[in-house]
Design a protein around this motif. Structure first.
Motif, PDB file in Angstrom:
ATOM      1  N   ARG A   4      42.459  54.056  26.472  1.00 25.58           N
ATOM      2  CA  ARG A   4      42.055  55.347  26.749  1.00 25.58           C
ATOM      3  C   ARG A   4      43.085  56.121  27.257  1.00 25.58           C
ATOM      4  N   PRO A   6      44.637  59.132  29.037  1.00 27.70           N
ATOM      5  CA  PRO A   6      44.415  60.282  30.506  1.00 27.70           C
ATOM      6  C   PRO A   6      44.446  61.622  29.636  1.00 27.70           C
ATOM      7  N   THR A   7      43.462  62.448  29.863  1.00 22.61           N
ATOM      8  CA  THR A   7      43.550  63.918  29.444  1.00 22.61           C
ATOM      9  C   THR A   7      44.329  64.909  30.352  1.00 22.61           C
ATOM     10  N   GLU A  45      38.728  62.869  23.677  1.00 25.22           N
ATOM     11  CA  GLU A  45      38.459  61.966  24.888  1.00 25.22           C
ATOM     12  C   GLU A  45      37.427  62.231  25.809  1.00 25.22           C
ATOM     13  N   TRP A  46      37.410  63.487  25.921  1.00 23.48           N
ATOM     14  CA  TRP A  46      36.335  64.006  26.896  1.00 23.48           C
ATOM     15  C   TRP A  46      35.002  63.756  26.178  1.00 23.48           C
ATOM     16  N   SER A  93      40.158  68.136  34.293  1.00 28.52           N
ATOM     17  CA  SER A  93      40.105  66.969  33.399  1.00 28.52           C
ATOM     18  C   SER A  93      40.004  65.679  34.194  1.00 28.52           C
ATOM     19  N   TRP A  94      40.713  65.418  35.094  1.00 30.37           N
ATOM     20  CA  TRP A  94      40.737  64.200  35.972  1.00 30.37           C
ATOM     21  C   TRP A  94      39.499  63.872  36.655  1.00 30.37           C
ATOM     22  N   SER A  97      36.525  63.678  33.796  1.00 32.27           N
ATOM     23  CA  SER A  97      36.771  62.461  32.429  1.00 32.27           C
ATOM     24  C   SER A  97      37.625  61.278  32.959  1.00 32.27           C
ATOM     25  N   ASP A  98      38.719  61.637  33.308  1.00 29.47           N
ATOM     26  CA  ASP A  98      39.838  60.642  33.619  1.00 29.47           C
ATOM     27  C   ASP A  98      39.560  59.750  34.541  1.00 29.47           C
ATOM     28  N   ARG A  99      38.864  59.919  35.521  1.00 25.23           N
ATOM     29  CA  ARG A  99      38.408  59.150  36.819  1.00 25.23           C
ATOM     30  C   ARG A  99      37.154  58.228  36.370  1.00 25.23           C
TER      31      ARG A  99
END
Length: 101
Positions: A4, A6-7, A45-46, A93-94, A97-99
């Motif tokens: 993965r 991270p964005t 990624e999103w 983004s975090w 998506s990222d979390r």
């Protein structure tokens, strides 16, 4: 299984990097290419982790931050405006998506 990506750092780096490339080279489309490349990487990624609606929202924040940084720069200066847009986009983004697992 793919790793993965991270964005949050991708969008922050592409907003700051795009500005820096455009400023230092004097070629605005080159800065735009950096912005587009970061957006495409993050967007992939999103879509995988936030779905279509999340991707649309995050793309709006990313592109909206880029657009808003221009008039904001007239009020607070170029670097503060770019850093504000980068931080806002990275935080979104975090959060969206990222979390997510």
């Amino acid at each position: 299984m793919s790793r993965r990506l991270p964005t949050a750092p991708v969008v922050a780096a592409s907003l700051v990097g795009g500005y820096l490339v455009a400023r230092e080279t004097g070629v605005r489309p080159l800065g735009g290419a950096v912005l587009a490349a970061g957006g495409l990487v993050a967007g992939r990624e999103w879509l995988r982790h936030a779905g279509p609606a999340g991707t649309a929202a995050l793309a709006g924040v990313y592109l909206g931050g880029f657009g808003a940084s221009h008039p904001l720069a007239k009020k607070m200066g170029a670097w503060p405006a770019v850093l504000t847009a980068a931080a806002t986009s990275a935080a979104a983004s975090w959060a969206l998506s990222d979390r997510r697992p």
